[in-house]
Every structure is written in C-alpha cells, then in structure tokens.
Motif scaffolding. Structure first.
Motif, PDB file in Angstrom:
ATOM      1  N   ALA A  46       0.832  -1.204   0.000  1.00  0.00           N
ATOM      2  CA  ALA A  46       0.000   0.000   0.000  1.00  0.00           C
ATOM      3  C   ALA A  46       0.867   1.253   0.000  1.00  0.00           C
ATOM      4  O   ALA A  46       0.581   2.227  -0.719  1.00  0.00           O
ATOM      5  CB  ALA A  46      -0.923  -0.007   1.220  1.00  0.00           C
ATOM      6  N   ILE A  47       1.942   1.254   0.778  1.00  0.00           N
ATOM      7  CA  ILE A  47       2.853   2.397   0.818  1.00  0.00           C
ATOM      8  C   ILE A  47       3.527   2.582  -0.543  1.00  0.00           C
ATOM      9  O   ILE A  47       3.650   3.703  -1.056  1.00  0.00           O
ATOM     10  CB  ILE A  47       3.900   2.213   1.926  1.00  0.00           C
ATOM     11  CG1 ILE A  47       3.223   2.313   3.300  1.00  0.00           C
ATOM     12  CG2 ILE A  47       5.016   3.245   1.797  1.00  0.00           C
ATOM     13  CD1 ILE A  47       4.115   1.902   4.445  1.00  0.00           C
ATOM     14  N   ARG A  48       3.948   1.471  -1.159  1.00  0.00           N
ATOM     15  CA  ARG A  48       4.569   1.562  -2.481  1.00  0.00           C
ATOM     16  C   ARG A  48       3.582   2.099  -3.507  1.00  0.00           C
ATOM     17  O   ARG A  48       3.956   2.919  -4.363  1.00  0.00           O
ATOM     18  CB  ARG A  48       5.088   0.191  -2.912  1.00  0.00           C
ATOM     19  CG  ARG A  48       5.677   0.195  -4.318  1.00  0.00           C
ATOM     20  CD  ARG A  48       6.147  -1.180  -4.742  1.00  0.00           C
ATOM     21  NE  ARG A  48       6.533  -1.180  -6.146  1.00  0.00           N
ATOM     22  CZ  ARG A  48       6.896  -2.273  -6.826  1.00  0.00           C
ATOM     23  NH1 ARG A  48       6.946  -3.452  -6.205  1.00  0.00           N
ATOM     24  NH2 ARG A  48       7.223  -2.183  -8.110  1.00  0.00           N
ATOM     25  N   ALA A  49       2.330   1.661  -3.419  1.00  0.00           N
ATOM     26  CA  ALA A  49       1.328   2.118  -4.382  1.00  0.00           C
ATOM     27  C   ALA A  49       1.141   3.631  -4.289  1.00  0.00           C
ATOM     28  O   ALA A  49       1.022   4.316  -5.310  1.00  0.00           O
ATOM     29  CB  ALA A  49       0.006   1.398  -4.144  1.00  0.00           C
ATOM     30  N   ARG A  50       1.116   4.151  -3.065  1.00  0.00           N
ATOM     31  CA  ARG A  50       0.983   5.604  -2.916  1.00  0.00           C
ATOM     32  C   ARG A  50       2.232   6.318  -3.428  1.00  0.00           C
ATOM     33  O   ARG A  50       2.136   7.346  -4.105  1.00  0.00           O
ATOM     34  CB  ARG A  50       0.735   5.943  -1.451  1.00  0.00           C
ATOM     35  CG  ARG A  50      -0.597   5.456  -0.918  1.00  0.00           C
ATOM     36  CD  ARG A  50      -0.890   6.027   0.460  1.00  0.00           C
ATOM     37  NE  ARG A  50      -2.078   5.405   1.039  1.00  0.00           N
ATOM     38  CZ  ARG A  50      -2.046   4.381   1.884  1.00  0.00           C
ATOM     39  NH1 ARG A  50      -0.878   3.869   2.233  1.00  0.00           N
ATOM     40  NH2 ARG A  50      -3.156   3.857   2.359  1.00  0.00           N
ATOM     41  N   ARG A  51       3.391   5.779  -3.098  1.00  0.00           N
ATOM     42  CA  ARG A  51       4.645   6.430  -3.488  1.00  0.00           C
ATOM     43  C   ARG A  51       4.809   6.467  -4.997  1.00  0.00           C
ATOM     44  O   ARG A  51       5.268   7.461  -5.563  1.00  0.00           O
ATOM     45  CB  ARG A  51       5.822   5.683  -2.849  1.00  0.00           C
ATOM     46  CG  ARG A  51       7.186   6.331  -3.117  1.00  0.00           C
ATOM     47  CD  ARG A  51       8.299   5.610  -2.399  1.00  0.00           C
ATOM     48  NE  ARG A  51       8.469   4.250  -2.894  1.00  0.00           N
ATOM     49  CZ  ARG A  51       8.294   3.166  -2.153  1.00  0.00           C
ATOM     50  NH1 ARG A  51       7.932   3.266  -0.877  1.00  0.00           N
ATOM     51  NH2 ARG A  51       8.468   1.965  -2.671  1.00  0.00           N
ATOM     52  N   GLU A  52       4.409   5.390  -5.676  1.00  0.00           N
ATOM     53  CA  GLU A  52       4.593   5.295  -7.116  1.00  0.00           C
ATOM     54  C   GLU A  52       3.325   5.642  -7.894  1.00  0.00           C
ATOM     55  O   GLU A  52       3.292   5.482  -9.116  1.00  0.00           O
ATOM     56  CB  GLU A  52       5.063   3.887  -7.480  1.00  0.00           C
ATOM     57  CG  GLU A  52       6.391   3.509  -6.827  1.00  0.00           C
ATOM     58  CD  GLU A  52       6.846   2.102  -7.202  1.00  0.00           C
ATOM     59  OE1 GLU A  52       6.246   1.507  -8.129  1.00  0.00           O
ATOM     60  OE2 GLU A  52       7.793   1.606  -6.564  1.00  0.00           O
ATOM     61  N   SER A  53       2.297   6.096  -7.203  1.00  0.00           N
ATOM     62  CA  SER A  53       1.016   6.467  -7.822  1.00  0.00           C
ATOM     63  C   SER A  53       0.462   5.330  -8.681  1.00  0.00           C
ATOM     64  O   SER A  53       0.122   5.500  -9.856  1.00  0.00           O
ATOM     65  CB  SER A  53       1.163   7.735  -8.679  1.00  0.00           C
ATOM     66  OG  SER A  53      -0.106   8.193  -9.113  1.00  0.00           O
ATOM     67  N   LEU A  54       0.349   4.152  -8.072  1.00  0.00           N
ATOM     68  CA  LEU A  54      -0.203   2.986  -8.754  1.00  0.00           C
ATOM     69  C   LEU A  54      -1.707   2.914  -8.534  1.00  0.00           C
ATOM     70  O   LEU A  54      -2.230   3.374  -7.526  1.00  0.00           O
ATOM     71  CB  LEU A  54       0.447   1.708  -8.221  1.00  0.00           C
ATOM     72  CG  LEU A  54       1.971   1.605  -8.306  1.00  0.00           C
ATOM     73  CD1 LEU A  54       2.432   0.304  -7.659  1.00  0.00           C
ATOM     74  CD2 LEU A  54       2.445   1.688  -9.741  1.00  0.00           C
ATOM     75  N   SER A  55      -2.403   2.315  -9.485  1.00  0.00           N
ATOM     76  CA  SER A  55      -3.823   2.038  -9.282  1.00  0.00           C
ATOM     77  C   SER A  55      -3.961   0.870  -8.309  1.00  0.00           C
ATOM     78  O   SER A  55      -3.010   0.115  -8.059  1.00  0.00           O
ATOM     79  CB  SER A  55      -4.497   1.683 -10.601  1.00  0.00           C
ATOM     80  OG  SER A  55      -4.061   0.404 -11.048  1.00  0.00           O
ATOM     81  N   TYR A  56      -5.182   0.705  -7.781  1.00  0.00           N
ATOM     82  CA  TYR A  56      -5.407  -0.421  -6.879  1.00  0.00           C
ATOM     83  C   TYR A  56      -5.216  -1.748  -7.611  1.00  0.00           C
ATOM     84  O   TYR A  56      -4.666  -2.697  -7.059  1.00  0.00           O
ATOM     85  CB  TYR A  56      -6.812  -0.360  -6.276  1.00  0.00           C
ATOM     86  CG  TYR A  56      -7.085  -1.510  -5.348  1.00  0.00           C
ATOM     87  CD1 TYR A  56      -6.460  -1.604  -4.114  1.00  0.00           C
ATOM     88  CD2 TYR A  56      -7.967  -2.534  -5.717  1.00  0.00           C
ATOM     89  CE1 TYR A  56      -6.699  -2.678  -3.264  1.00  0.00           C
ATOM     90  CE2 TYR A  56      -8.221  -3.597  -4.871  1.00  0.00           C
ATOM     91  CZ  TYR A  56      -7.575  -3.660  -3.644  1.00  0.00           C
ATOM     92  OH  TYR A  56      -7.810  -4.726  -2.813  1.00  0.00           O
ATOM     93  N   GLY A  57      -5.656  -1.807  -8.877  1.00  0.00           N
ATOM     94  CA  GLY A  57      -5.461  -3.032  -9.653  1.00  0.00           C
ATOM     95  C   GLY A  57      -3.989  -3.380  -9.799  1.00  0.00           C
ATOM     96  O   GLY A  57      -3.605  -4.556  -9.709  1.00  0.00           O
ATOM     97  N   GLN A  58      -3.152  -2.383 -10.030  1.00  0.00           N
ATOM     98  CA  GLN A  58      -1.714  -2.631 -10.112  1.00  0.00           C
ATOM     99  C   GLN A  58      -1.174  -3.093  -8.763  1.00  0.00           C
ATOM    100  O   GLN A  58      -0.300  -3.966  -8.704  1.00  0.00           O
ATOM    101  CB  GLN A  58      -1.002  -1.365 -10.576  1.00  0.00           C
ATOM    102  CG  GLN A  58      -1.272  -1.000 -12.033  1.00  0.00           C
ATOM    103  CD  GLN A  58      -0.705   0.355 -12.397  1.00  0.00           C
ATOM    104  OE1 GLN A  58      -0.910   1.339 -11.687  1.00  0.00           O
ATOM    105  NE2 GLN A  58       0.016   0.415 -13.515  1.00  0.00           N
ATOM    106  N   ALA A  59      -1.704  -2.521  -7.677  1.00  0.00           N
ATOM    107  CA  ALA A  59      -1.264  -2.938  -6.353  1.00  0.00           C
ATOM    108  C   ALA A  59      -1.660  -4.381  -6.064  1.00  0.00           C
ATOM    109  O   ALA A  59      -0.892  -5.136  -5.449  1.00  0.00           O
ATOM    110  CB  ALA A  59      -1.852  -1.998  -5.294  1.00  0.00           C
TER     111      ALA A  59
END
Length: 295
Positions: free
Chosen positions: A223-236
């Motif tokens: 979740a932290i990586r997704a926010r840092r890299e601006s990933l979608s939830y599907g990518q996460a």
C-alpha cells in the motif's frame, strides 16, 4: 446471541469483475468452496456462475451451499445521470437471479473508478464536484428503492479503492446523504484499510448502516509503495496488495468484536483478491476460514 455468518466469493479464486487473468471453471470453484468448509457464498460477477436459476440452485444444493448476496460489477457511473438506465437494467438482471437463489443482499461495487485498473491511467478527477455528488447519492437511494421493492433485497454499496466513495470522510458523507431505508454499506475491511481507514471504528460509528462485510487484509508495504509510485489499486493487487490473514491490515479481531457489539447477525464474506498466478486459492480459503473462526 449474535451470529457472524461466514461466506466466500469467486474473487478469492481470482475471478475479478473485468475478467483479468485465468478463471477457474465454475464447478471447480463451487467444489473447492464447499470442500474448504464454507456454506455460504456471494455470487460474484454476473455470468461466471450459471445464470439459469433452476440450474444454479441445483448446483448449489448438490454442494449444500446457500447464497447470501448477488454482486453488481462494472457499473461505476452512478454520478452520471445518463448512465442510470443502463445501471438499473444491469442491476435488475443480477437482483432477479440473486432473489431466485434466496439471497438477502445485493452488493453494488462501483467500478470502474477514476483510474484504469490495469494501466493506472487517470480517467477523471478523484473527487466529484457538488453536482456529481448530488447525483450519486440520489441515484444510489433510487437504485436501492428498486432493489428492495422489486426483489426484496438490501442494496449494500461497497466503498472501493480508486472510486469516489473511498475515504472515511467520503463514506460518512455518503451515509449521511443516502436514504437509510434503501442503502446500506458493504464494508470491505481491506479497501478501507488501504484508504487509511479504521474498519472497526466505522462499524462502531455507523452500526445501523452496515449491511454486510467483505473481509480481506492488505500488505502495508505494498500500500505504501502504491501511494509512493502512484499505482492504481489493480496494479497494487498484482503486486500482492491483498494478503492472507492474519498477515496484513486491518487487525481482524476488533472488526469481529465491533460486528458482534451491534447486536445483530451479519454476513462476513471473504474477498481475498489474490495476485495472478496463485495456485492454491482453496488452501488459502480453508486457512482463512480457520483463522476467522478463531477470532
């Protein structure tokens, strides 16, 4: 005595609304679901399981399975007035099947959201303007009125990552402005934790508006990586955002305690969302069931 009634859904076997990745044959899913010890299920994306009520009921009865809810996917446009006719038609199709199986709820998952699930591209702003919000709460209440009046089902709206009802503040506003006679919440513990929320606290704050619960946990590191890299939830999810309990967030025993303290029964449906390539969804489902029973 309050009963927390445990179920599972096709999503725990990787059957996602957009059909991403391989889907196990539906007979295998039902066999493995029953084999893992579950007696209840949510139907998942329309068309994955048989849509003929007689055939579906026969397949369920052979495995001693019962349906707690139908699931509406792929209707993320409740805030667009021109989309309501199509959304109502698709919802009625799912509700008719769910009612024919004896279900209690209809879970409405507002996807697609404001980002492309697979590429992460932004489709629109992440917050609705005042006009869009007014349409959203009005049409949600209207949809719930149709679902209850025509099919006897409770509409349970699921706040979802990358959707316009995601954060605790947005959920609170949504509940304050929708009609409680027609709209309840399907609280997904993983999605709420992914958005930085406290599921147990939300249940305690709105005990009368929780229709059912989806149980999953999220890996805080993803979740932290997704926010840092601006990933979608599907990518996460592809990176393993949804993890097997009890190895993620939120802590689930307080969630179960908050549900029991409401003083009423509730369906608790495991909705794991494994990354592509997981080979043992049935084993994960069985272990999750044992863990939740221990809670």
């Amino acid at each position: 005595m309050v009963n927390l009634i445990l179920g599972n859904c096709p999503g725990s076997w990787g059957v996602r609304w957009a059909g991403a990745g391989p889907r196990p044959p539906w007979r295998r899913f039902l066999d493995e679901l029953a084999g893992a010890g579950y007696g209840w299920l949510e139907l998942g994306p329309y068309g994955y399981l048989p849509t003929d009520p007689a055939r579906l009921n026969d397949e369920l009865a052979r495995r001693s399975l019962r349906v707690c809810a139908g699931t509406v996917h792929g209707c993320g446009g409740l805030y667009r007035p021109d989309d309501f006719g199509e959304i109502l038609a698709r919802t009625r199709r799912v509700a008719e099947l769910a009612a024919a199986t004896g279900a209690y709820h209809l879970v409405f998952v507002p996807v697609p959201g404001y980002r492309d699930e697979f590429t992460g591209a932004w489709a629109e702003p992440d917050k609705l303007d005042d006009d869009g919000w007014r349409v959203l709460v009005r049409t949600a209440s209207e949809l719930g009125k149709h679902v209850l009046g025509e099919y006897g089902l409770t509409l349970c709206f699921q706040p979802h990552a990358d959707s316009h009802v995601e954060t605790g503040a947005q959920i609170g506003r949504f509940l304050a402005e929708t009609d409680p006679a027609y709209v309840s919440l399907c609280l997904d513990t993983g999605h709420h934790a992914y958005a930085g929320g406290d599921p147990a606290g939300l249940i305690a704050e709105h005990p009368d508006r929780i229709g059912c619960v989806h149980v999953k946990q999220v890996d805080a590191r993803v979740a932290i990586r997704a926010r840092r890299e601006s990933l979608s939830y599907g990518q996460a999810v592809t990176l393993g955002a949804a993890c097997e309990p009890p190895y993620g967030l939120p802590d689930l025993p307080p969630v179960m305690t908050a549900l029991r303290e409401r003083g009423r029964d509730a369906f608790v449906v495991v909705a794991h969302e494994p990354p592509p390539g997981v080979e043992d969804p049935a084993d994960i489902a069985a272990r999750t069931r044992e863990y939740l029973l221990s809670c």
